[in-house]
Design a protein around this motif. Structure first.
Motif, PDB file in Angstrom:
ATOM      1  N   ALA A   5       0.839  -1.201   0.000  1.00 42.00           N
ATOM      2  CA  ALA A   5       0.000   0.000   0.000  1.00 42.00           C
ATOM      3  C   ALA A   5       0.870   1.246   0.000  1.00 42.00           C
ATOM      4  O   ALA A   5       1.998   1.251   0.498  1.00 42.00           O
ATOM      5  CB  ALA A   5      -0.921   0.003   1.218  1.00 42.00           C
ATOM      6  N   GLY A   6       0.313   2.320  -0.557  1.00 40.07           N
ATOM      7  CA  GLY A   6       1.043   3.574  -0.587  1.00 40.07           C
ATOM      8  C   GLY A   6       1.376   4.091   0.784  1.00 40.07           C
ATOM      9  O   GLY A   6       2.458   4.657   1.014  1.00 40.07           O
ATOM     10  N   GLU A   7       0.465   3.914   1.732  1.00 42.23           N
ATOM     11  CA  GLU A   7       0.711   4.379   3.095  1.00 42.23           C
ATOM     12  C   GLU A   7       1.910   3.680   3.703  1.00 42.23           C
ATOM     13  O   GLU A   7       2.738   4.296   4.382  1.00 42.23           O
ATOM     14  CB  GLU A   7      -0.525   4.144   3.954  1.00 42.23           C
ATOM     15  CG  GLU A   7      -0.366   4.599   5.396  1.00 42.23           C
ATOM     16  CD  GLU A   7      -1.585   4.280   6.237  1.00 42.23           C
ATOM     17  OE1 GLU A   7      -1.564   4.581   7.444  1.00 42.23           O
ATOM     18  OE2 GLU A   7      -2.580   3.740   5.676  1.00 42.23           O
ATOM     19  N   GLY A   8       2.028   2.363   3.455  1.00 42.17           N
ATOM     20  CA  GLY A   8       3.162   1.616   3.991  1.00 42.17           C
ATOM     21  C   GLY A   8       4.477   2.053   3.380  1.00 42.17           C
ATOM     22  O   GLY A   8       5.492   2.168   4.077  1.00 42.17           O
ATOM     23  N   ARG A   9       4.471   2.327   2.074  1.00 45.38           N
ATOM     24  CA  ARG A   9       5.698   2.801   1.428  1.00 45.38           C
ATOM     25  C   ARG A   9       6.098   4.169   1.961  1.00 45.38           C
ATOM     26  O   ARG A   9       7.286   4.434   2.193  1.00 45.38           O
ATOM     27  CB  ARG A   9       5.505   2.844  -0.088  1.00 45.38           C
ATOM     28  CG  ARG A   9       5.458   1.469  -0.736  1.00 45.38           C
ATOM     29  CD  ARG A   9       5.547   1.580  -2.238  1.00 45.38           C
ATOM     30  NE  ARG A   9       4.378   2.259  -2.807  1.00 45.38           N
ATOM     31  CZ  ARG A   9       3.270   1.634  -3.213  1.00 45.38           C
ATOM     32  NH1 ARG A   9       3.186   0.319  -3.099  1.00 45.38           N
ATOM     33  NH2 ARG A   9       2.270   2.304  -3.739  1.00 45.38           N
ATOM     34  N   ASP A  10       5.122   5.053   2.142  1.00 49.07           N
ATOM     35  CA  ASP A  10       5.435   6.376   2.696  1.00 49.07           C
ATOM     36  C   ASP A  10       5.979   6.253   4.118  1.00 49.07           C
ATOM     37  O   ASP A  10       6.914   6.968   4.507  1.00 49.07           O
ATOM     38  CB  ASP A  10       4.179   7.244   2.695  1.00 49.07           C
ATOM     39  CG  ASP A  10       3.724   7.599   1.284  1.00 49.07           C
ATOM     40  OD1 ASP A  10       4.548   7.474   0.347  1.00 49.07           O
ATOM     41  OD2 ASP A  10       2.550   7.990   1.133  1.00 49.07           O
ATOM     42  N   ARG A  11       5.401   5.360   4.896  1.00 47.71           N
ATOM     43  CA  ARG A  11       5.859   5.164   6.276  1.00 47.71           C
ATOM     44  C   ARG A  11       7.301   4.651   6.289  1.00 47.71           C
ATOM     45  O   ARG A  11       8.117   5.071   7.109  1.00 47.71           O
ATOM     46  CB  ARG A  11       4.914   4.190   6.974  1.00 47.71           C
ATOM     47  CG  ARG A  11       5.245   3.954   8.440  1.00 47.71           C
ATOM     48  CD  ARG A  11       4.298   2.937   9.040  1.00 47.71           C
ATOM     49  NE  ARG A  11       2.950   3.486   9.192  1.00 47.71           N
ATOM     50  CZ  ARG A  11       1.835   2.829   8.926  1.00 47.71           C
ATOM     51  NH1 ARG A  11       1.902   1.582   8.458  1.00 47.71           N
ATOM     52  NH2 ARG A  11       0.656   3.393   9.108  1.00 47.71           N
ATOM     53  N   GLN A  12       7.626   3.757   5.364  1.00 43.31           N
ATOM     54  CA  GLN A  12       8.987   3.214   5.296  1.00 43.31           C
ATOM     55  C   GLN A  12       9.975   4.296   4.873  1.00 43.31           C
ATOM     56  O   GLN A  12      11.078   4.397   5.416  1.00 43.31           O
ATOM     57  CB  GLN A  12       9.032   2.048   4.301  1.00 43.31           C
ATOM     58  CG  GLN A  12      10.388   1.391   4.177  1.00 43.31           C
ATOM     59  CD  GLN A  12      10.285   0.046   3.485  1.00 43.31           C
ATOM     60  OE1 GLN A  12       9.527  -0.831   3.907  1.00 43.31           O
ATOM     61  NE2 GLN A  12      11.028  -0.135   2.399  1.00 43.31           N
ATOM     62  N   ARG A  13       9.586   5.103   3.908  1.00 49.14           N
ATOM     63  CA  ARG A  13      10.448   6.192   3.452  1.00 49.14           C
ATOM     64  C   ARG A  13      10.743   7.162   4.600  1.00 49.14           C
ATOM     65  O   ARG A  13      11.880   7.582   4.811  1.00 49.14           O
ATOM     66  CB  ARG A  13       9.783   6.908   2.283  1.00 49.14           C
ATOM     67  CG  ARG A  13      10.649   7.972   1.619  1.00 49.14           C
ATOM     68  CD  ARG A  13       9.914   8.619   0.462  1.00 49.14           C
ATOM     69  NE  ARG A  13       9.553   7.648  -0.559  1.00 49.14           N
ATOM     70  CZ  ARG A  13       8.308   7.267  -0.831  1.00 49.14           C
ATOM     71  NH1 ARG A  13       7.299   7.788  -0.142  1.00 49.14           N
ATOM     72  NH2 ARG A  13       8.062   6.387  -1.771  1.00 49.14           N
ATOM     73  N   GLU A  14       9.726   7.501   5.362  1.00 49.76           N
ATOM     74  CA  GLU A  14       9.906   8.438   6.463  1.00 49.76           C
ATOM     75  C   GLU A  14      10.737   7.818   7.588  1.00 49.76           C
ATOM     76  O   GLU A  14      11.517   8.513   8.257  1.00 49.76           O
ATOM     77  CB  GLU A  14       8.543   8.874   7.004  1.00 49.76           C
ATOM     78  CG  GLU A  14       8.612   9.936   8.099  1.00 49.76           C
ATOM     79  CD  GLU A  14       9.383  11.167   7.656  1.00 49.76           C
ATOM     80  OE1 GLU A  14      10.091  11.752   8.503  1.00 49.76           O
ATOM     81  OE2 GLU A  14       9.292  11.549   6.461  1.00 49.76           O
ATOM     82  N   LEU A  15      10.604   6.515   7.802  1.00 51.66           N
ATOM     83  CA  LEU A  15      11.410   5.837   8.805  1.00 51.66           C
ATOM     84  C   LEU A  15      12.889   5.977   8.497  1.00 51.66           C
ATOM     85  O   LEU A  15      13.699   6.299   9.378  1.00 51.66           O
ATOM     86  CB  LEU A  15      11.016   4.354   8.864  1.00 51.66           C
ATOM     87  CG  LEU A  15      11.939   3.437   9.665  1.00 51.66           C
ATOM     88  CD1 LEU A  15      11.927   3.816  11.135  1.00 51.66           C
ATOM     89  CD2 LEU A  15      11.532   1.970   9.480  1.00 51.66           C
ATOM     90  N   VAL A  16      13.260   5.741   7.245  1.00 48.71           N
ATOM     91  CA  VAL A  16      14.668   5.831   6.863  1.00 48.71           C
ATOM     92  C   VAL A  16      15.165   7.262   7.020  1.00 48.71           C
ATOM     93  O   VAL A  16      16.256   7.513   7.548  1.00 48.71           O
ATOM     94  CB  VAL A  16      14.868   5.334   5.423  1.00 48.71           C
ATOM     95  CG1 VAL A  16      16.300   5.555   4.966  1.00 48.71           C
ATOM     96  CG2 VAL A  16      14.516   3.855   5.313  1.00 48.71           C
ATOM     97  N   ARG A  17      14.371   8.211   6.545  1.00 48.18           N
ATOM     98  CA  ARG A  17      14.785   9.607   6.656  1.00 48.18           C
ATOM     99  C   ARG A  17      14.965  10.030   8.115  1.00 48.18           C
ATOM    100  O   ARG A  17      15.926  10.715   8.468  1.00 48.18           O
ATOM    101  CB  ARG A  17      13.747  10.507   5.981  1.00 48.18           C
ATOM    102  CG  ARG A  17      13.735  10.403   4.460  1.00 48.18           C
ATOM    103  CD  ARG A  17      12.602  11.225   3.878  1.00 48.18           C
ATOM    104  NE  ARG A  17      12.643  11.233   2.422  1.00 48.18           N
ATOM    105  CZ  ARG A  17      11.672  11.702   1.664  1.00 48.18           C
ATOM    106  NH1 ARG A  17      10.567  12.193   2.217  1.00 48.18           N
ATOM    107  NH2 ARG A  17      11.779  11.681   0.339  1.00 48.18           N
TER     108      ARG A  17
END
Length: 1004
Positions: free
Chosen positions: A318-330
């Motif tokens: 899901a898009g929400e999960g990808r966004d959450r992962q991106r923000e985690l790394v950042r």
């Protein structure tokens, strides 16, 4: 040092966000490099206030206690062309800055086309020694090259030895002079072999250190350890304690009552900040929506790394999960932390100094010599269980989950020179940076085996949660390229374990000759057939009969190991029949002892031994028993495979140690290293090996396997397949010791080819006055392709169009009879089976007749697009291709034309630039290669001419990455010479080369 008033203001350009990058520093922490903007005034002032007076003096050559408003304005306002500033940041704070100002040959400010710039650095004292300036130099140099700046000038005080070292160690071509009490340095920014080697060595040390910080923490906090038994966090906490972790352990859960003092006997707190002591590693096991809070708590209190077990990220699709992962790394990188995960299974380090089991593994694995990386928790459990059943231990284990940050590449960097790891096993479902993976795998494989099984091979897409570049090349091509890099490529998890057991416990075979002995004729024949299937050279099986005793096995094995006619031994064993006719299957321990004794007494060079057993009770367990009883002590290098003459090992890093050709390898049962199967006093002393050459970063010596581990397999096919992989790897190691060379061709017109390519791409000027190519690309017409290839010494036979019978006759008259008439319509091209080709037409009458037959049978001339070519000497029709894939780079391919390559996929592949050895292997590695070497009495063809053609194509593609595809088909290779009958060349702007830029982590 020029002041702000001396430099005129220039209009600013758009913010170059592609200059932003995350980098790993020398100590394993991370920092972000980005352009400095006008919004950074307060950050710059705060940064400058934290710099010591000495560092300020070194920067400005005079006491400079504070920045004036004019200074702040100047240092934060850039046009991103002639004036550029970059900052290294951790969180929201600057830790270092670098800037350049374009100058003319008098050292005065100047716009383009001036191609020199003055550069200066300032690093906060608390962060000096972390490699920040070196990383900034790489990035500011890349920016300068992008802006057509070719040289840096730097003025440094003689006492500023650290900064002088940053410049001199960078590997660029440089000049140094002493003027007016300061050192004047001039650096040519064109990358050199040395600068690239320096960059990659720094990358290796930094990334290896970042992994080491994760695997060797002094303290661990489990964030999300539940108040009641069970649950992910509490399970990890229990595994940490039961595994005997040598550091400090803490439980963290914000829901804990304030009066809670301990969980499972360890101190418990509501936050990391409440611990009040440094925490090196945090295991995060809280719901995904609470992870940002936990990451902030860890980052603000100095935690160095995270293992995020929490799910709910990009693996959901899901898009929400990808966004959450991106923000985690950042978020994690903003604090200088690296992440394993999310959706990870955990990490394990079995070293006695650490004993870290921060995973969900149900039991702690034994200490061993295998490094294991997986991208799947389920596969990780299966691999750990499989190795445990065979008595094999591991040095470290990582299940990276979505591998949003730390990946298999990072662990290859770590295992490359890890003294505790002899064999690397990888289960990969995706490869995030194939170019880098291939480079690292090649370097690591030169000193220790790397075995890979690739999941999701045929799905056509990466698993959810894995951010990877799109590749257009088929799986078979990827496998071929991995094998070129020395990777042992297997198809299943079972084969991964089988190969790991053999490589971790046995010496490498010196050749393909295999002795087979045992007490079952049928089992011996199965092993013999399996050897032939795998391309080995088995000797006639020795049948000891079913009445053979363990002593008979020992004698036969000792004789085989002493026989110079074999390189490896396969022992087959079934339960033997006793004197009373009863089947005896419980004497496996006795047989194992006899086999180990035979190996221990064998003369050098040592040979690998594998056992195939059927219903032999206790045999496999007894053969692997010694894997958990290795005594402490210094490891002895594993011998490299014997070669006709001793040769130095390949040198992926400076100053490699030289292998010992005659020292006995420490196989599972050989006595030549730290221990054998019997008492220490009965073990002969090994011959001393050479001392590794001195140097700051020596290539690690090939490592010794653990003693006593003779691998046992329940099927002959599994044992022989593992042995065959070891044989092929040993051959690659011997060849890698003397790598091929990329030949030079003096008659190449590189400049003319570049000009032709630029014209063909229709270059035009952009808003900045620079030439840019048409992004859509272009396929050259036949004459243009012939011209371009001719500039590299590749002659293509002229082809003349024949839209009418009369035109065909005129073309034949120009070329001279005999001629060939063939169609070029896409649906008929390279399809002689459809009758679209007529050969050996000796005159006009035959030509007109053939023309009439073609048009009557296949269609009108406008549909067939017939052409006329001169006849060439008969030979074998082949095809040569090259293509640039955005994920792996330029690939050179070869095969026989027609069904062999099109239908059966019988093609060989190598990465560009190809060496003379690569070209030779390309020709010989296809299954239909015998047709080139006189199969069934036919005349052998001119393979040296074919290899030269391959090298010329490789050189063209390497020199001009705009040549994104070449197809030469057919290439008729005759007994003397060859003829290229058709050529297609496609040009386009090449994909960016991420492997040649400055060091950076994958961006999110």
């Amino acid at each position: 040092m020029q002041s702000a008033s001396e430099r005129p203001e220039q209009p600013e350009h758009d913010y170059p966000d592609h200059w932003e990058a995350d980098v790993v520093l020398r100590d394993g922490g991370t920092a972000r490099i980005r352009p400095i903007t006008a919004d950074d005034a307060d950050r710059l002032v705060s940064f400058y206030e934290q710099v010591s007076d000495e560092s300020k003096y070194y920067r400005f050559f005079a006491p400079y206690p504070r920045l004036s408003a004019k200074d702040v304005h100047r240092f934060t306002h850039h046009d991103f062309v002639d004036r550029v500033g970059l900052a290294a940041t951790v969180g929201d704070d600057f830790i270092a800055t670098v800037r350049y100002d374009r100058i003319d040959d008098r050292g005065m400010p100047a716009p383009a086309p001036a191609d020199e710039a003055e550069v200066a650095f300032l690093v906060q004292d608390a962060h000096q020694g972390r490699g920040v300036a070196s990383a900034l130099l790489e990035h500011i140099a890349a920016v300068a090259r992008e802006r057509d700046i070719r040289r840096f000038a730097a003025e440094v005080l003689p006492a500023n030895t650290k900064m002088i070292k940053v410049f001199t160690d960078a590997g660029y071509t440089q000049k140094r002079s002493f003027e007016d009490g300061s050192v004047r340095l001039h650096l040519d920014l064109e990358p050199t072999d040395r600068s690239l080697a320096v960059q990659r060595a720094r990358e290796q040390r930094a990334e290896a250190r970042s992994v080491q910080r994760l695997l060797t923490p002094g303290s661990v906090a489990v964030v999300g350890a539940g108040r009641t038994p069970g649950g992910v966090g509490r399970t990890v906490l229990r595994n940490l304690l039961e595994g005997g972790f040598t550091g400090r352990t803490y439980a963290v859960n914000r829901a804990l009552p304030e009066e809670t003092g301990t969980l499972d006997g360890v101190p418990a707190f509501r936050s990391v900040g409440d611990i009040g002591e440094p925490v090196d590693l945090a295991i995060v096991a809280v719901p995904a929506e609470r992870v940002p809070e936990a990451v902030a708590d860890c980052g603000e209190h100095g935690v160095r790394g995270l293992v995020v077990l929490s799910a709910g990220y990009a693996e959901t699709g899901a898009g929400e999960g990808r966004d959450r992962q991106r923000e985690l790394v950042r978020q994690a990188r903003s604090y200088g932390m690296r992440i394993i995960g999310p959706n990870a299974f955990g990490i394990i380090n079995t070293s006695a100094d650490v004993r870290l089991n921060a995973s969900l593994a149900p039991q702690s694995p034994a200490t061993g010599r295998i490094g294991l990386f997986t991208q799947s928790g389920a596969i990780g459990i299966a691999l750990l269980a499989g190795l445990h059943r065979h008595g094999a231990g591991i040095s470290s284990f990582i299940s990276a989950g979505n591998r949003a940050d730390v990946s298999g590449n990072d662990f290859l960097q770590y295992w490359y020179d890890d003294p505790e790891t002899d064999v690397v096993l990888l289960y990969l479902e995706s490869i995030g940076n194939p170019r880098k993976f291939t480079r690292l795998a090649r370097r690591t494989a030169a000193v220790k085996p790397v075995v890979v099984v690739k999941g999701a091979r045929h799905s056509g897409s990466a698993p959810p949660g894995h951010r990877v570049p799109v590749t257009r090349i088929p799986h078979a091509t990827v496998s071929a390229l991995l094998r070129q890099a020395g990777v042992i490529r297997v198809d299943t998890v079972t084969e991964l374990v089988d190969a790991g057991l053999l490589l971790a416990g046995q010496p490498l075979p010196t050749g393909p000759r295999v002795a087979i002995l045992g007490n079952s004729e049928s089992l011996g024949l199965l092993a013999y057939d399996a050897c032939l299937t795998e391309g080995l050279r088995p000797l006639r099986p020795l049948d000891l009969t079913t009445g053979a005793t363990p002593a008979d096995f020992r004698a036969a094995l000792a004789a085989a190991l002493a026989d110079d006619a074999c390189d490896a031994v396969v022992v087959t064993a079934i339960p033997w029949v006793g004197e009373n006719g009863a089947v005896e299957s419980g004497d496996g321990e006795v047989l194992a002892a006899q086999l180990r004794e035979a190996v221990a007494s064998a003369p050098p060079p040592a040979k690998p031994v594998v056992v195939v057993h059927v219903e032999m009770g206790g045999l496999a367990e007894a053969l692997s028993a010694a894997t958990s009883t290795r005594p402490p002590g210094r490891r002895t290098p594993r011998d490299t495979p014997a070669a006709p003459a001793p040769a130095p090992a390949p040198a992926p890093a400076p100053n490699p140690p030289t292998p010992t050709p005659q020292a006995t390898p420490t196989g599972a049962v050989t006595p030549s290293t730290t221990s054998g199967t019997g008492p220490a006093s009965s073990t002969p002393t090994p011959a001393p090996g050479p001392t590794p050459a001195a140097g700051p970063t020596p290539t690690p010596a090939p490592a010794a396997p653990r003693p006593g581990a003779i691998p046992a397999y329940p099927a002959a096919e599994r044992a022989v397949r593992a042995l065959a992989e070891a044989v092929r790897y040993g051959q690659w190691r011997r060849q890698a010791a003397e790598p091929g060379r990329v030949p030079e061709f003096e008659e190449i017109d590189e400049g003319g080819a570049a000009a032709q390519i630029e014209r063909a791409l229709g270059a035009h000027a952009n808003a900045e006055g620079k030439a840019v190519a048409d992004a859509r690309g272009v396929t050259l017409d036949a004459e243009a392709a012939r011209e371009l290839l001719g500039r590299y010494g590749i002659e293509v036979l002229p082809t003349l169009p024949a839209p009418t019978p009369d035109a065909a006759v005129q073309a034949a008259a120009r070329l001279g009879y005999p001629v060939a008439l063939k169609t070029t319509a896409p649906h008929l091209r390279h399809r002689p089976d459809l009758g679209g080709v007529r050969l050996d037409l000796a005159g006009e009458e035959q030509l007109r007749t053939a023309y009439a037959e073609l048009t009557e049978a296949l269609g009108k001339p406008v549909e067939l697009q017939p052409v006329v070519q001169a006849m060439v000497p008969r030979g074998v029709d082949t095809v040569v291709r090259s293509a640039i894939d955005p994920a792996v780079g330029a690939v050179l391919s070869f095969g026989l034309a027609g069904a062999a390559s099109e239908l059966l996929g019988d093609m060989s592949h190598r990465l560009v630039p190809a060496t003379d050895r690569d070209a030779s292997e390309l020709v010989r590695s296809i299954r239909t290669a015998p047709l080139l070497f006189g199969w069934r009495g036919s005349a052998p063809v001119d393979t040296p001419a074919l290899e030269e053609l391959l090298l010329r194509v490789s050189r063209l593609v390497d020199d001009h990455p705009e040549v994104v595809a070449i197809a030469l088909e057919p290439v008729v290779v005759a007994p003397h010479g060859l003829s290229v009958l058709g050529a297609t060349v496609r040009l386009a702007p090449p994909p960016p080369r991420t492997d040649l830029g400055p060091r950076s982590l994958p961006s999110y």
